[in-house]
Design an enzyme around this catalytic site. Sequence first.
Site, mmCIF file in Angstrom:
data_model
loop_
_atom_site.group_PDB
_atom_site.id
_atom_site.type_symbol
_atom_site.label_atom_id
_atom_site.label_comp_id
_atom_site.label_asym_id
_atom_site.label_seq_id
_atom_site.Cartn_x
_atom_site.Cartn_y
_atom_site.Cartn_z
ATOM 1 N N PRO A 16 11.490 15.103 -24.767
ATOM 2 C CA PRO A 16 12.426 14.619 -25.779
ATOM 3 C C PRO A 16 13.673 15.499 -25.846
ATOM 4 O O PRO A 16 13.588 16.724 -25.803
ATOM 5 C CB PRO A 16 11.608 14.707 -27.073
ATOM 6 C CG PRO A 16 10.193 14.649 -26.624
ATOM 7 C CD PRO A 16 10.153 15.355 -25.306
ATOM 8 N N GLU A 17 14.825 14.854 -25.931
ATOM 9 C CA GLU A 17 16.090 15.566 -26.054
ATOM 10 C C GLU A 17 16.583 15.438 -27.490
ATOM 11 O O GLU A 17 15.870 14.933 -28.360
ATOM 12 C CB GLU A 17 17.097 15.011 -25.042
ATOM 13 C CG GLU A 17 16.604 15.115 -23.607
ATOM 14 C CD GLU A 17 17.594 14.586 -22.583
ATOM 15 O OE1 GLU A 17 18.813 14.646 -22.839
ATOM 16 O OE2 GLU A 17 17.158 14.104 -21.516
#
Length: 285
Positions: free
Chosen positions: A2-3
């Site tokens: 996840p960014e």
Amino acid sequence: MPELPEVETVRRHLAERLEGDEICDVEVRLPRIVRYPGVQAFAERVRRQTIQRVGRRGKYLLFQLETVLLVSHLRMEGRYMVADPDEPELPHTHVVFRLGSGRELRYADVRQFGTMDAIAAGEPLPRGLAELGPEPFDPSLDGSTLYERWHHRGVPVKSLLLDQRYLAGLGNIYVDEALFAAGIHPMTPAGALSPDQYDRLLREIRDVLDRAIREGGSSVRSFRDGYGRHGGFQIRLAVYGRAGQPCVRCGRAIEKLRVAGRGTHVCPACQPFTACGRVTTGVEA
């Protein structure tokens, strides 16, 4: 992994449902998830603490308790769910926080790479968190600032964008998307970009991240938000994951190469490779 948009999506979901609730107890089923200060001390620190605020710094979730900062990194596939005790658990649920409201905050992680730290007042932050660079949305950050900090660097600009010490929260997906939007080849040396190019790059980074947050992030692999929903931004991706498909601007096939050890997607026509003022294709096999 996840960014920033995915972590921000999770943060907003958790803030809405957790702020003001109390952690009555915690059950740690996989000890290695807790990095500091050890499982028993971790549990003792968070018990009977009210969740005052759920924040984010880069890709880290920050649960501000009364006297403790609970730092959580989702890594590859970490996932939080707020559920009633009688609801079935997700597979690979490794940490369960039992709340004063009667609900549970559950942390599941198939890959088991996620981490948690309970930091008391006066203690140093975990190294990765302490070393983070500025947030992309920091109002004090502008293209001139990036130019002053990066114009002496000869490494590819994508390498700096992926390095959390230089700019926090970006990963492979959104770096590729922002560089495409800015018309910059990812292999372009950071020192070859002008102040105007840095200004445009920062604008496009912010625009891509903002649009992704509004869409709930990208579920390119396995990301789900706190309600179990896929992100919606993956259908808007212009280059990432589209090797061999026509460019949305010019129709030329998107190519995939490796930069900084990462699979990288680029349109060779819209993103000409520039090095020391020279424009080439710059595409590796």
